[in-house]
Design an enzyme around this catalytic site. Structure first.
Site, short mmCIF file in Angstrom:
data_model
loop_
_atom_site.label_atom_id
_atom_site.label_comp_id
_atom_site.label_asym_id
_atom_site.label_seq_id
_atom_site.Cartn_x
_atom_site.Cartn_y
_atom_site.Cartn_z
N VAL A 309 0.86 -1.18 0.00
CA VAL A 309 0.00 0.00 0.00
C VAL A 309 0.90 1.23 0.00
O VAL A 309 1.77 1.37 0.86
CB VAL A 309 -0.93 0.02 1.23
N ALA A 310 0.68 2.11 -0.96
CA ALA A 310 1.50 3.32 -1.06
C ALA A 310 0.60 4.48 -1.45
O ALA A 310 -0.54 4.31 -1.86
CB ALA A 310 2.62 3.14 -2.09
N GLY A 352 -7.90 3.41 -2.36
CA GLY A 352 -7.23 2.43 -1.52
C GLY A 352 -7.85 2.20 -0.16
O GLY A 352 -7.15 1.71 0.73
N THR A 354 -10.39 0.01 0.76
CA THR A 354 -10.51 -1.43 1.01
C THR A 354 -9.14 -2.10 0.99
O THR A 354 -8.90 -3.04 1.75
CB THR A 354 -11.43 -2.06 -0.04
N LEU A 355 -8.24 -1.64 0.14
CA LEU A 355 -6.89 -2.21 0.10
C LEU A 355 -6.17 -1.99 1.42
O LEU A 355 -5.45 -2.87 1.91
CB LEU A 355 -6.10 -1.58 -1.05
N HIS A 489 3.54 -1.37 -8.14
CA HIS A 489 2.95 -2.16 -9.22
C HIS A 489 3.95 -2.53 -10.31
O HIS A 489 3.68 -3.44 -11.11
CB HIS A 489 1.78 -1.38 -9.84
N GLU A 574 -9.52 19.75 -33.65
CA GLU A 574 -8.43 19.45 -32.72
C GLU A 574 -7.30 20.47 -32.86
O GLU A 574 -6.64 20.81 -31.86
CB GLU A 574 -7.91 18.04 -32.97
N HIS A 577 -8.15 23.45 -30.67
CA HIS A 577 -7.82 23.20 -29.26
C HIS A 577 -6.32 23.37 -29.03
O HIS A 577 -5.90 24.04 -28.06
CB HIS A 577 -8.23 21.77 -28.86
N ASP A 648 -17.49 19.64 -25.24
CA ASP A 648 -16.78 20.87 -24.88
C ASP A 648 -17.72 21.88 -24.25
O ASP A 648 -17.38 22.53 -23.24
CB ASP A 648 -16.13 21.47 -26.12
#
EC number: 3.4.24.-
Length: 802
Positions: A309-310, A352, A354-355, A489, A574, A577, A648
Site C-alpha cells: 500500500v502506497a 485504496g 478497502t486495500l 505495481h 483538434e 484546441h 466541450d
C-alpha cells in the site's frame, strides 16, 4: 443338555433303560443302584448350575439395558457419551495430566469463523450434518444407509423392468380365440380397468403368458359379455364367472417418486438456502439462519501487506496506530488515554480504502472480521438488527479483533426520509448498529473500521466521537504518492533491461495527474497486456505510453470509417484546441493530439495539468477558452458548426456555473456559494430564489460569451498556425509536442514537464515513509518481547556470577 437327559432318565422319564455307553465300567452287574445314585447326583448339580447361569445372564442383560442412558441425556450419566468408559484405563495415582494447549485454535477460514463457531465434525451425527448442508460421505453409517437405499430403489426398478406384464389382446381376439373355443376358466376384472383371462387347466398358451384386455367401463363389459355368451349358446353353469379384484402393482411408488424428490429438494434448499452456501456448520442455513451474520473471520489468510500500500502514508500511520492499540494497550493506558472505538475511511473510489483494510488484515496478527454494509438488509423484516447483534457477538468472542464494514453507507444513511417499509428496516438496522457501537452493551477490545465514498449521506449519530472517533480522508495521491504506487505495481512486471524502475515510476507519475491508485494499477496491467499482445519479451516505455492513452482516452478505433469531410472537420477542431492552448498562459501544456477516434470521441488531445489545488479566475477562464477552441475553429474555417463540440460545451457550462454559484467569482451575484447538485441527484428545490436563479443564468451566459469572443479573436489572429497544424494532422494523424514546436516554435510561457520540476521546493523527491518512535514496533507485543529478552539475559548473568 446331557445332564438334563440323565436327570430325566433317573426319574423314570426314559423306559428304555440307560444306554450302555453312559454306564461306568464295573457297574454293568445286576446291582446298578450305586451307579445310578451317582449319576443322579451329578445331573442334579449340573442342572442347578445351568439354571443359575441362565438367571445370571438374564439379570446382566437387564442391567445393561437399564444402564444405557436415554438418547440426548448421555452427558448426565457417568458412563454416558461424555463419561469415562469402563474399558478405559484409570489414571495412575500421582500421575499428572498433560496441560491442554491454550493457544488460539486454527480459524476456519473465510467461511464465517470456521472452527470458532462449530463443533467437532466427528462428534456430529450424519443426519445433523446433512441438515446443515454438509454431505457426510465420510460417515460409515451414512454410506450404509445410502447403499441400502440405492439397492432398494434399484431392486424396485429391476422388478418393474423385468416383471412379466402379460400379453395384451383385443376384445375381438378374446372372443374368437379364447371364449368361443371354451378355454376360459374365469375372468378377473382388475381395478375396474382391465380384464385378466384365466385359462382352464391344460389349456394355457404355449408362451405361458397370461392375456388381458382393456375395458371402458364395468357396466359395458358385463353387458357385452352377457350378450356374447347368449349368442354363443353358453347357458347356466357353463357361463364364464367374473371376479372383481383390486391389486396394487406398485406403480404408485414410481408416481410418488418425483413428488418425494421435489419435496426433498425443497426441504434441502430451505434448510441450506442462498445464505447458507459455503457456510456449513453455522446453524440450519437458509430461512432458519437469516438472522446470522454473514461476516468472515480472517486470520493469516490475506497476502496483502502494508508494503503493498502506497500513496497514503498518513492513513497508514492511523491504521497502524489502531493495531498498536490492540497489541500494546499499556503504552496508552499509562498516559490515561482510551482506546478509540473506530475510524471511518472516506474518499473517492479507487484511492485504496478497502486495500488498506486488507493490508491491516494481513499484518494485524489479530482476528479480522469483514462484512459488507449491504449484507445486513434482506427481504425479511428484522433480519438487519439480528445480524448486527450476531456480528458484534462474534466480534466479542474473537476480541481483541478488528471489525471492518465496507460500504457502510448502505446501512448508515441519514434517518427521517420517510417511513416506507425498506426505509424503516434500514433505520432499525442503523439504530441497532449505533447501540452496539456505543451503548449499554459496549464492546471492549474491538476496533471498528468502515469505508465509504459517500460520507455526506451518513447519519450524524454514526460519525460522532465514541463510535467513529476518527475520520480518515484518503484522497487521490499526489505526484510523490503516484510514484510510490507505480514502484509497487512495477515490482512484479518484467521490464526492459534499459529501464530503471525508480526513474520510470517518476516519469509515469508526472504523466498521470489526477490518477487514483486503481488507475495506476490499471495502467501497469494494460502495459503488460499490450506488450503480450505484440509478443514482446519485456515491457518498454512505449507500452506504458499506450496504456496511459488507453486509460485516459479509451480504446483506439483505427478501423472506424470517417468520410473525408468529417475527417477534415475533426482535424481543424483538434487544431483549434491545440493552438488555443499553445498561446494561452494558464492553459495546460499539450502532450499529444490525434484525429484517430478513441472511445466516444472522434479526436483526442492529451494535456499535462499542473499539480495544484488552488485555481485563479484567470486560470479557469483560459481553460474555458482552450475548450471552446474547437467550436471556434469550425466556425472560422467552415462557416458552420457541428455537433462535435457537445462535450466541450458541457465542460464550459459546468465551469461557468461553478465559478458563479460555488466560488463567488462574479461581482453581480456576489460573494456567495451554493452547492451544485450531483449528477443523478433529484433536485426538488433550489437553495435560492427564482430571481437569483435568473441572475445566475444570465451571468453564466455572459461569461461563456466573453470567453467565446476572446477565443475567436485569438484563433483569427493565429489562423495560419491553425491551418498548418490541421494539415499536418491530416497527413500524420498523430502529433506530439516536438511536432508542435517545429510548427509553432517554442511555447511563449514557462512550463513544467518533468518529475523533478514538479516536486521542486517540496523538500524531497520521494514521500516520507518514516514511522514515529512509538510505532516502530507497531506489530509486536512489547511485554512478550521484554520477557524473552529478560529470559535470555538471566543465563548470561548467571554465567558471569559463576
Amino acid at each position: 443338555m446331557a445332564h438334563r437327559c440323565l436327570l430325566l432318565w433317573s426319574r423314570g422319564g426314559c423306559r428304555r433303560g440307560l444306554p450302555p455307553l453312559l454306564v461306568p465300567r464295573g457297574c454293568l452287574g445286576p446291582d446298578r443302584r450305586p451307579c445310578l445314585r451317582t449319576l443322579y447326583q451329578y445331573a442334579t448339580v449340573q442342572t442347578a448350575s445351568s439354571r443359575r447361569s441362565l438367571l445370571r445372564d438374564v439379570i446382566a442383560a437387564y442391567q445393561r439395558f437399564c444402564s444405557r442412558p436415554p438418547k440426548g441425556f448421555e452427558k448426565y450419566f457417568p458412563n454416558g457419551k461424555n463419561g469415562k468408559k469402563a474399558s478405559e484405563p484409570k489414571e495412575a495415582v500421582g500421575e499428572k495430566k498433560e496441560p491442554q494447549p491454550s493457544g488460539p485454535q486454527p480459524s476456519g477460514g473465510a467461511g464465517g469463523g470456521g472452527g470458532k463457531r462449530r463443533g467437532k465434525k466427528e462428534d456430529s451425527h450424519w443426519w445433523s450434518r446433512f441438515q446443515k448442508g454438509d454431505f457426510p460421505w465420510d460417515d460409515k453409517d451414512f454410506r450404509m444407509y445410502f447403499l441400502w437405499t440405492a439397492l432398494f430403489w434399484g431392486g424396485v426398478m429391476i422388478y418393474f423392468v423385468f416383471k412379466s406384464s402379460g400379453r395384451e389382446i383385443t376384445w375381438k381376439d378374446f372372443v374368437n380365440n379364447y371364449l368361443s373355443k371354451g378355454v376360459v376358466d374365469r375372468l378377473e376384472v382388475v381395478n375396474k380397468r382391465f380384464v385378466r383371462v384365466t385359462f382352464t387347466p391344460g389349456k394355457t398358451p404355449v408362451d405361458g403368458q397370461y392375456v388381458w384386455f382393456n375395458i371402458g367401463s364395468v357396466d359395458t363389459f358385463e353387458r357385452n359379455l352377457e350378450t356374447l355368451q347368449q349368442e354363443l349358446g353358453i347357458e347356466g353353469e357353463n357361463r364364464v364367472p367374473v371376479v372383481y379384484i383390486a391389486e396394487s402393482d406398485g406403480s404408485f411408488l414410481l408416481s410418488m417418486l418425483p413428488t418425494v424428490l421435489i419435496i426433498a429438494f425443497l426441504l434441502y434448499t430451505i434448510r441450506r438456502g442462498p445464505a447458507g452456501i459455503g457456510r456449513t456448520g453455522r446453524g440450519m442455513g437458509g430461512l432458519f439462519s437469516v438472522g446470522e451474520t454473514t461476516a468472515k473471520v480472517l486470520k493469516d489468510e490475506i497476502d496483502v501487506k502494508f508494503k503493498d500500500v502506497a500513496g497514503c502514508e498518513e492513513a497508514k500511520l492511523e491504521i497502524m496506530e489502531f493495531v498498536n492499540f490492540l497489541k500494546n494497550p499499556k503504552q496508552y493506558q499509562d498516559l490515561g488515554a482510551k482506546i478509540p472505538k473506530g475510524a471511518i475511511l472516506t474518499g473517492p473510489p479507487g484511492t485504496g480504502k478497502t486495500l488498506l483494510a486488507k493490508a491491516t488484515a494481513g499484518e494485524a496478527n489479530v482476528p479480522f472480521i469483514t462484512v459488507s454494509g449491504s449484507e445486513f438488509l434482506e427481504m425479511f423484516v428484522g433480519v438487519g438488527p439480528a445480524r448486527v447483534r450476531d456480528l458484534f457477538a462474534l466480534a466479542r468472542k474473537n476480541a481483541p479483533c478488528i471489525l471492518f464494514i465496507d460500504e457502510i453507507d448502505a446501512v448508515g444513511r441519514k434517518r427521517g426520509r420517510g417511513n416506507f417499509g425498506g426505509q424503516s428496516e434500514q433505520e432499525n438496522t442503523l439504530n441497532q448498529l449505533l447501540v452496539e457501537m456505543d451503548g449499554f452493551n459496549t464492546t471492549t477490545n474491538v476496533v471498528i473500521l468502515a469505508g465509504t465514498n459517500r460520507p455526506d449521506i451518513l447519519d450524524p449519530a454514526l460519525l460522532r466521537p465514541g463510535r467513529f472517533d476518527r475520520q480518515i480522508f484518503i484522497g487521490p495521491p499526489d505526484i510523490k504518492g503516484r510514484a510510490s504506487i507505480f514502484k509497487v505495481h512495477l515490482r512484479p512486471l518484467k521490464l526492459d533491461s534499459a529501464l530503471e524502475k525508480d526513474k520510470l515510476a517518476r516519469k509515469l507519475a508526472s504523466l498521470t495527474p489526477g490518477f487514483s491508485g486503481a488507475d495506476v494499477a490499471n495502467v501497469c496491467n494494460e502495459a503488460a497486456l499490450i506488450a503480450a499482445r505484440h509478443l514482446s519479451d519485456a515491457i518498454n516505455e512505449k507500452h506504458f505510453e499506450q496504456a496511459i492513452e488507453r486509460v485516459i482516452g479509451g480504446l483506439e478505433k483505427k478501423t472506424q470509417v470517417l468520410q473525408p469531410e468529417e475527417k477534415k472537420t475533426v482535424a481543424y477542431h483538434e487544431a483549434g484546441h491545440a493552438v488555443a492552448g499553445w498561446y494561452l498562459e494558464h492553459a495546460d501544456p499539450l502532450l499529444k493530439v490525434s484525429i484517430i477516434p478513441r472511445g466516444k470521441g472522434l479526436g483526442y488531445a492529451q494535456y499535462l495539468p499542473k499539480e495544484q489545488y488552488l485555481y485563479t479566475k484567470e486560470q479557469l477562464l483560459d481553460r474555458m477558452c482552450m475548450t471552446l477552441g474547437g467550436r471556434v475553429s469550425e466556425e472560422i474555417f467552415f462557416g458552420r458548426i457541428t455537433t462535435g463540440a457537445q462535450d466541450d460545451l458541457r465542460k464550459v457550462t459546468q465551469s461557468a456555473y461553478a465559478q458563479i454559484v460555488q466560488f463567488g467569482m462574479n461581482e453581480k451575484v456576489g460573494q456567495i456559494s451554493f452547492d451544485l447538485p450531483r449528477q443523478g441527484d433529484m433536485v426538488l428545490e433550489k437553495p435560492y430564489s427564482e430571481a437569483t436563479a435568473r441572475m445566475i443564468d444570465d451571468e453564466v451566459r455572459i461569461l461563456i460569451s466573453d470567453a467565446y469572443r476572446r477565443t475567436v479573436a485569438l484563433l483569427t489572429e493565429k489562423k495560419a498556425d491553425v491551418e498548418k497544424v490541421a494539415l499536418l494532422l491530416l497527413e500524420k494523424e498523430v502529433l506530439d509536442k516536438n511536432d508542435m514546436v517545429q510548427l509553432l516554435g517554442p511555447r511563449p510561457f514557462t512550463e513544467k514537464s518533468t518529475y523533478e520540476e514538479f516536486v521542486e521546493g517540496t523538500g524531497s523527491l520521494d514521500e516520507d515513509t518514516s514511522l514515529p518512535e512509538g510505532l516502530q514496533d507497531w506489530n509486536k507485543e512489547r511485554e512478550k518481547e521484554e520477557k524473552k529478552e529478560k529470559e535470555k539475559e538471566e543465563p548470561l548473568n548467571e554465567k558471569v556470577v559463576s
